[in-house]
Design a protein around this motif. Structure first.
Motif, PDB file in Angstrom:
ATOM      1  N   LEU A  32       0.862  -1.177   0.000  1.00 18.41           N
ATOM      2  CA  LEU A  32       0.000   0.000   0.000  1.00 18.41           C
ATOM      3  C   LEU A  32       0.897   1.225   0.000  1.00 18.41           C
ATOM      4  O   LEU A  32       1.667   1.435   0.934  1.00 18.41           O
ATOM      5  N   GLN A  33       0.807   2.018  -1.053  1.00 14.06           N
ATOM      6  CA  GLN A  33       1.598   3.248  -1.137  1.00 14.06           C
ATOM      7  C   GLN A  33       0.714   4.419  -0.729  1.00 14.06           C
ATOM      8  O   GLN A  33      -0.337   4.648  -1.311  1.00 14.06           O
ATOM      9  N   ASN A  34       1.131   5.128   0.296  1.00 10.19           N
ATOM     10  CA  ASN A  34       0.407   6.304   0.784  1.00 10.19           C
ATOM     11  C   ASN A  34       1.393   7.432   1.050  1.00 10.19           C
ATOM     12  O   ASN A  34       2.559   7.185   1.367  1.00 10.19           O
ATOM     13  N   GLN A  35       0.888   8.653   0.948  1.00 10.82           N
ATOM     14  CA  GLN A  35       1.712   9.793   1.333  1.00 10.82           C
ATOM     15  C   GLN A  35       1.988   9.669   2.821  1.00 10.82           C
ATOM     16  O   GLN A  35       1.090   9.373   3.614  1.00 10.82           O
ATOM     17  N   PHE A  36       3.247   9.872   3.198  1.00  9.81           N
ATOM     18  CA  PHE A  36       3.648   9.649   4.585  1.00  9.81           C
ATOM     19  C   PHE A  36       4.871  10.498   4.871  1.00  9.81           C
ATOM     20  O   PHE A  36       5.880  10.387   4.186  1.00  9.81           O
ATOM     21  N   ALA A  60       5.319   7.498   0.395  1.00  7.96           N
ATOM     22  CA  ALA A  60       5.574   8.378  -0.744  1.00  7.96           C
ATOM     23  C   ALA A  60       5.576   9.822  -0.264  1.00  7.96           C
ATOM     24  O   ALA A  60       4.964  10.150   0.751  1.00  7.96           O
ATOM     25  N   SER A  61       6.264  10.673  -0.970  1.00  5.29           N
ATOM     26  CA  SER A  61       6.335  12.111  -0.664  1.00  5.29           C
ATOM     27  C   SER A  61       6.865  12.371   0.735  1.00  5.29           C
ATOM     28  O   SER A  61       6.412  13.262   1.434  1.00  5.29           O
ATOM     29  N   THR A  62       7.835  11.586   1.148  1.00  5.52           N
ATOM     30  CA  THR A  62       8.402  11.699   2.487  1.00  5.52           C
ATOM     31  C   THR A  62       9.254  12.949   2.664  1.00  5.52           C
ATOM     32  O   THR A  62       9.194  13.611   3.685  1.00  5.52           O
ATOM     33  N   LEU A  63      10.056  13.250   1.667  1.00  6.42           N
ATOM     34  CA  LEU A  63      10.972  14.382   1.780  1.00  6.42           C
ATOM     35  C   LEU A  63      10.343  15.699   1.349  1.00  6.42           C
ATOM     36  O   LEU A  63      10.848  16.761   1.673  1.00  6.42           O
ATOM     37  N   ASN A  64       9.257  15.624   0.609  1.00  3.88           N
ATOM     38  CA  ASN A  64       8.595  16.828   0.131  1.00  3.88           C
ATOM     39  C   ASN A  64       7.092  16.585   0.101  1.00  3.88           C
ATOM     40  O   ASN A  64       6.537  16.274  -0.941  1.00  3.88           O
ATOM     41  N   PRO A  65       6.429  16.740   1.248  1.00  2.00           N
ATOM     42  CA  PRO A  65       4.998  16.453   1.294  1.00  2.00           C
ATOM     43  C   PRO A  65       4.128  17.447   0.549  1.00  2.00           C
ATOM     44  O   PRO A  65       2.936  17.272   0.446  1.00  2.00           O
ATOM     45  N   GLY A  66       4.726  18.498  -0.016  1.00  2.00           N
ATOM     46  CA  GLY A  66       3.971  19.433  -0.854  1.00  2.00           C
ATOM     47  C   GLY A  66       3.104  20.386  -0.067  1.00  2.00           C
ATOM     48  O   GLY A  66       3.457  20.848   1.011  1.00  2.00           O
ATOM     49  N   ALA A  67       1.936  20.633  -0.608  1.00  2.00           N
ATOM     50  CA  ALA A  67       1.045  21.655  -0.064  1.00  2.00           C
ATOM     51  C   ALA A  67       0.441  21.278   1.282  1.00  2.00           C
ATOM     52  O   ALA A  67      -0.162  22.117   1.929  1.00  2.00           O
ATOM     53  N   THR A  68       0.602  20.049   1.698  1.00  3.13           N
ATOM     54  CA  THR A  68      -0.020  19.622   2.950  1.00  3.13           C
ATOM     55  C   THR A  68       0.794  20.022   4.179  1.00  3.13           C
ATOM     56  O   THR A  68       0.319  19.903   5.291  1.00  3.13           O
ATOM     57  N   ALA A  69       2.023  20.479   3.974  1.00  6.63           N
ATOM     58  CA  ALA A  69       2.877  20.844   5.107  1.00  6.63           C
ATOM     59  C   ALA A  69       3.229  22.322   5.061  1.00  6.63           C
ATOM     60  O   ALA A  69       3.468  22.883   4.000  1.00  6.63           O
ATOM     61  N   ASN A  70       3.256  22.944   6.221  1.00  8.82           N
ATOM     62  CA  ASN A  70       3.628  24.358   6.307  1.00  8.82           C
ATOM     63  C   ASN A  70       5.133  24.550   6.313  1.00  8.82           C
ATOM     64  O   ASN A  70       5.623  25.624   6.019  1.00  8.82           O
ATOM     65  N   LEU A  71       5.872  23.518   6.687  1.00 12.05           N
ATOM     66  CA  LEU A  71       7.317  23.602   6.796  1.00 12.05           C
ATOM     67  C   LEU A  71       7.946  22.446   6.033  1.00 12.05           C
ATOM     68  O   LEU A  71       7.488  21.313   6.122  1.00 12.05           O
ATOM     69  N   ASP A  72       8.984  22.731   5.305  1.00 12.92           N
ATOM     70  CA  ASP A  72       9.733  21.704   4.586  1.00 12.92           C
ATOM     71  C   ASP A  72      10.396  20.796   5.621  1.00 12.92           C
ATOM     72  O   ASP A  72      11.163  21.267   6.458  1.00 12.92           O
ATOM     73  N   PRO A  73      10.111  19.483   5.599  1.00 13.65           N
ATOM     74  CA  PRO A  73      10.712  18.605   6.609  1.00 13.65           C
ATOM     75  C   PRO A  73      12.231  18.591   6.555  1.00 13.65           C
ATOM     76  O   PRO A  73      12.881  18.329   7.552  1.00 13.65           O
ATOM     77  N   MET A  74      12.798  18.904   5.390  1.00 11.70           N
ATOM     78  CA  MET A  74      14.252  18.940   5.265  1.00 11.70           C
ATOM     79  C   MET A  74      14.847  20.136   6.019  1.00 11.70           C
ATOM     80  O   MET A  74      16.039  20.170   6.287  1.00 11.70           O
ATOM     81  N   LYS A  75      13.998  21.116   6.357  1.00 12.12           N
ATOM     82  CA  LYS A  75      14.457  22.310   7.075  1.00 12.12           C
ATOM     83  C   LYS A  75      13.871  22.396   8.480  1.00 12.12           C
ATOM     84  O   LYS A  75      14.047  23.397   9.169  1.00 12.12           O
ATOM     85  N   ASP A  76      13.181  21.362   8.889  1.00 10.05           N
ATOM     86  CA  ASP A  76      12.581  21.338  10.220  1.00 10.05           C
ATOM     87  C   ASP A  76      13.691  21.422  11.265  1.00 10.05           C
ATOM     88  O   ASP A  76      14.653  20.657  11.213  1.00 10.05           O
ATOM     89  N   LEU A 106       9.896   5.520  -0.767  1.00 11.83           N
ATOM     90  CA  LEU A 106      10.115   6.059  -2.106  1.00 11.83           C
ATOM     91  C   LEU A 106      10.638   7.480  -1.899  1.00 11.83           C
ATOM     92  O   LEU A 106       9.848   8.402  -1.692  1.00 11.83           O
ATOM     93  N   PRO A 107      11.952   7.680  -1.910  1.00 13.47           N
ATOM     94  CA  PRO A 107      12.498   8.990  -1.525  1.00 13.47           C
ATOM     95  C   PRO A 107      12.542  10.008  -2.648  1.00 13.47           C
ATOM     96  O   PRO A 107      13.524  10.713  -2.809  1.00 13.47           O
TER      97      PRO A 107
END
Length: 110
Positions: A32-36, A60-76, A106-107
């Motif tokens: 099962l592939q889900n955004q995470f 999927a979309s682990t490093l760049n969750p897109g519009a769903t996140a207010n902060l880039d996880p790579m810069k958290d 899936l990075p």
């Protein structure tokens, strides 16, 4: 019947939808592939249920969750602090967090 399906994978399904597939399909899904991401983790009960059912979660979309996140996880700041303490990149920290939870990754970024 004709041997055309070897394995079944799903994408973006919640637990109720997966349960419906399990009850109606002759083929059990294996993945099962889900955004995470750290901002959108899978709930622990759902993750445990998937593992019990033998369904591998693929993040999927682990490093760049897109519009769903207010902060880039790579810069958290928390991720950066952990990365600095261990001499790793923020991407390595984020991906390792998933691997420690038994989740395939899936990075890719967008």
């Amino acid at each position: 019947e004709r041997g055309r399906c070897r394995q079944l994978g799903l994408s973006n399904f919640g637990q109720e939808a997966v349960q419906q597939i399990l009850s109606q399909s002759r083929f059990r899904p294996v993945a099962l592939q889900n955004q995470f991401s750290i901002y959108e983790p899978c709930t622990v009960p759902y993750l445990e249920w998937l593992q019990k059912e033998g369904i591998q979660l693929v993040a999927a979309s682990t490093l760049n969750p897109g519009a769903t996140a207010n902060l880039d996880p790579m810069k958290d700041p928390h991720v950066l602090e952990i990365a600095a303490a261990h001499g790793r990149s923020s991407a390595q920290v984020l991906l390792r967090w998933l691997l420690h939870r038994g989740i395939s990754v899936l990075p890719r970024s967008r």
